[in-house]
Design a protein around this motif. Sequence first.
Motif, PDB file in Angstrom:
ATOM      1  N   UNK A 287      27.787  13.783 -24.352  1.00 32.89           N
ATOM      2  CA  UNK A 287      26.610  14.662 -24.385  1.00 32.89           C
ATOM      3  C   UNK A 287      26.920  15.974 -23.680  1.00 32.89           C
ATOM      4  N   UNK A 288      26.034  16.953 -23.932  1.00 28.18           N
ATOM      5  CA  UNK A 288      26.158  18.269 -23.295  1.00 28.18           C
ATOM      6  C   UNK A 288      25.065  18.355 -22.230  1.00 28.18           C
TER       7      UNK A 288
ATOM      8  N   UNK B  21      31.373  10.558 -22.393  1.00 31.77           N
ATOM      9  CA  UNK B  21      31.954  11.874 -22.097  1.00 31.77           C
ATOM     10  C   UNK B  21      30.815  12.823 -21.737  1.00 31.77           C
ATOM     11  N   UNK B  22      31.091  13.747 -20.809  1.00 31.10           N
ATOM     12  CA  UNK B  22      30.078  14.706 -20.349  1.00 31.10           C
ATOM     13  C   UNK B  22      30.673  16.105 -20.408  1.00 31.10           C
ATOM     14  N   UNK B  23      29.933  17.013 -21.016  1.00 30.43           N
ATOM     15  CA  UNK B  23      30.418  18.389 -21.145  1.00 30.43           C
ATOM     16  C   UNK B  23      29.367  19.324 -20.547  1.00 30.43           C
TER      17      UNK B  23
ATOM     18  N   UNK C 154      32.065  24.989 -19.267  1.00 30.44           N
ATOM     19  CA  UNK C 154      32.528  24.993 -17.877  1.00 30.44           C
ATOM     20  C   UNK C 154      33.467  23.843 -17.591  1.00 30.44           C
ATOM     21  N   UNK C 155      33.093  22.661 -18.085  1.00 35.91           N
ATOM     22  CA  UNK C 155      33.812  21.465 -17.650  1.00 35.91           C
ATOM     23  C   UNK C 155      33.699  20.378 -18.718  1.00 35.91           C
TER      24      UNK C 155
ATOM     25  N   UNK D 234      27.144  22.699 -29.958  1.00 32.63           N
ATOM     26  CA  UNK D 234      27.832  21.533 -30.532  1.00 32.63           C
ATOM     27  C   UNK D 234      29.139  21.946 -31.201  1.00 32.63           C
ATOM     28  N   UNK D 235      29.120  23.031 -31.937  1.00 31.93           N
ATOM     29  CA  UNK D 235      30.337  23.456 -32.642  1.00 31.93           C
ATOM     30  C   UNK D 235      31.432  23.848 -31.642  1.00 31.93           C
ATOM     31  N   UNK D 236      31.053  24.622 -30.618  1.00 35.59           N
ATOM     32  CA  UNK D 236      32.085  25.068 -29.651  1.00 35.59           C
ATOM     33  C   UNK D 236      32.666  23.879 -28.884  1.00 35.59           C
ATOM     34  N   UNK D 237      31.808  22.940 -28.509  1.00 35.82           N
ATOM     35  CA  UNK D 237      32.289  21.754 -27.777  1.00 35.82           C
ATOM     36  C   UNK D 237      33.209  20.923 -28.678  1.00 35.82           C
TER      37      UNK D 237
END
Length: 214
Positions: free
Chosen positions: A77-78, A99-101, A118-119, A143-146
């Motif tokens: 997730x973001x 996973x964490x963004x 960032x992370x 979502x696309x960039x991640x």
Amino acid sequence: MLFILNKTNSIANKYLAELRDEDTQQDRLRFKRNQERLGEILAYEISKKLPYTEVEVQTPLGLANVNLPTEHPVIGTILRAGLPFQQGFMNFFDQSPAAFITAYRKVKRSGDFVIKIDHISTPNLDDTTFILCDTMLATGQSIVEVCKELLATYEIKTLHIAAVIASTEGIEHVRAHLPKANIWVCAVDEEMTTKAYIVPGLGDAGDLAFGEKV
Ligand SMILES: O=P(O)(O)OC[C@H]1O[C@H](OP(=O)(O)OP(=O)(O)O)[C@H](O)[C@@H]1O
Ligand SMILES: O=c1cc[nH]c(=O)[nH]1
């Protein structure tokens, strides 16, 4: 493929209506729990697409044949709005890694924004089924960039994108940049404000769940 939950009437409509309702959404516990419930429902739908194998289970009275999933999808997730929705997925995929963004909209003087990541905290995603869930899919840029960042590092086998509310434009953006991704949403809204908030949407998902950011 694009799956839209509210195309079929179900009890999920009630959870979605409560999320959107400007009075009910003031109850932060219910707001988060409704996202969690919708995460559980989409997790159930996505589970139908996993690979399965038949195994024997010993009951006290004999052997039962059951089909079980052969893998645990990774649930990403973001931060921060997507956390309750992700929890719903984790409730059903109860052995899954997560996973964490951390990503945010960096607004330029012109009013346009770019997505800054960032992370990223993730297990190895090589050869995995990866589900990236985020409550709002507005422009689709987060979502696309991640996903681009993750796909540059990992050979993800199957990619699922899940959102509670998506805009039509956001879905088109994801389809254009991630053509292999499967998209799962609870509802699609047509419009966005000039600041790229979904209309009618539900407002600011992160603030409603966790409080206004300074
Ligand atoms: O599709 P996009 O246009 O990229 O927008 C979607 C993003 O907006 C929301 O986060 P938000 O900006 O509200 O931040 P927060 O989670 O930190 O509150 C949501 O959780 C997404 O991450
Ligand atoms: O409608 C929107 C768009 C982005 N972020 C939100 O919280 N809501």
